[in-house]
Enzyme design. Structure first.
Site, PDB file in Angstrom:
ATOM      1  N   ARG A  92       0.763  -1.280  -0.154  1.00  0.00           N
ATOM      2  CA  ARG A  92      -0.145   0.210   0.025  1.00  0.00           C
ATOM      3  C   ARG A  92       0.849   1.393   0.332  1.00  0.00           C
ATOM      4  O   ARG A  92       0.552   2.267  -0.534  1.00  0.00           O
ATOM      5  CB  ARG A  92      -0.946   0.099   1.208  1.00  0.00           C
ATOM      6  N   GLU A  95       1.934   1.640  -3.598  1.00  0.00           N
ATOM      7  CA  GLU A  95       0.789   1.852  -4.215  1.00  0.00           C
ATOM      8  C   GLU A  95       0.692   3.461  -4.454  1.00  0.00           C
ATOM      9  O   GLU A  95       0.555   4.235  -5.151  1.00  0.00           O
ATOM     10  CB  GLU A  95      -0.360   1.066  -3.997  1.00  0.00           C
ATOM     11  N   SER A 118      15.773  14.761   1.754  1.00  0.00           N
ATOM     12  CA  SER A 118      16.405  13.902   2.567  1.00  0.00           C
ATOM     13  C   SER A 118      15.750  12.622   3.411  1.00  0.00           C
ATOM     14  O   SER A 118      14.735  12.688   4.022  1.00  0.00           O
ATOM     15  CB  SER A 118      17.358  14.512   3.582  1.00  0.00           C
TER      16      SER A 118
END
Length: 150
Positions: A92, A95, A118
């Site tokens: 997830r 995604e 960073s």
């Protein structure tokens, strides 16, 4: 018949047209009446726009009808030929970065300039937020901005 273009090609047309028009991603979102994060991701191919939203973007940026058509198409989200994590939680996050990563990049560059966030000088926070529709997971990435120095 108008040429057919991909969402990826439409995104490139939009990036150039936005630059030429001198509009920020936030200004376009305001015109659409939506969040800049969602609209930037949508304009870069991560979400479909409604006909009225796509037409509004066409008017703002002077886009071709083929771009308007591409903006309304349902996107393929994520790589079709790469290994995908199988752990549901990790997948997830992958995604979310696949859909919103290009928008995050554009918004960081618009807000801070040419550079990166960073992951070395970095903090992360995970919290639960109560919601009547089901508790929400709130993840905050807090990284130092590092500008490219040429």
């Amino acid at each position: 018949m108008e040429p057919i273009i991909s969402k990826r090609d439409a995104a490139q047309h939009i990036r150039v047209a936005r630059h030429r028009a001198g509009l920020s991603w936030a200004q376009i979102a305001e015109e659409l009446g939506v969040d800049k994060e969602w609209s930037t991701a949508a304009l870069l191919g991560g979400h479909p726009l409604s006909l009225s939203q796509a037409t509004k973007v066409q008017q703002l940026l002077g886009l071709d009808d083929a771009v308007v058509e591409a903006l309304q198409m349902q996107p393929y989200r994520g790589p079709l030929n790469h290994d995908v994590a199988t752990d549901p939680t990790i997948y997830r996050f992958q995604e979310a970065l696949t859909v919103y990563g290009p928008a995050l990049k554009e918004l960081i560059h618009e807000e801070f300039g040419d550079g990166i966030m960073s992951a070395i000088n970095f903090q992360m926070n995970v919290q639960r937020r109560a919601d009547p529709a089901g508790d929400r997971v709130v993840v905050t990435f807090d990284g130092k901005f590092l500008d490219y120095q040429w």
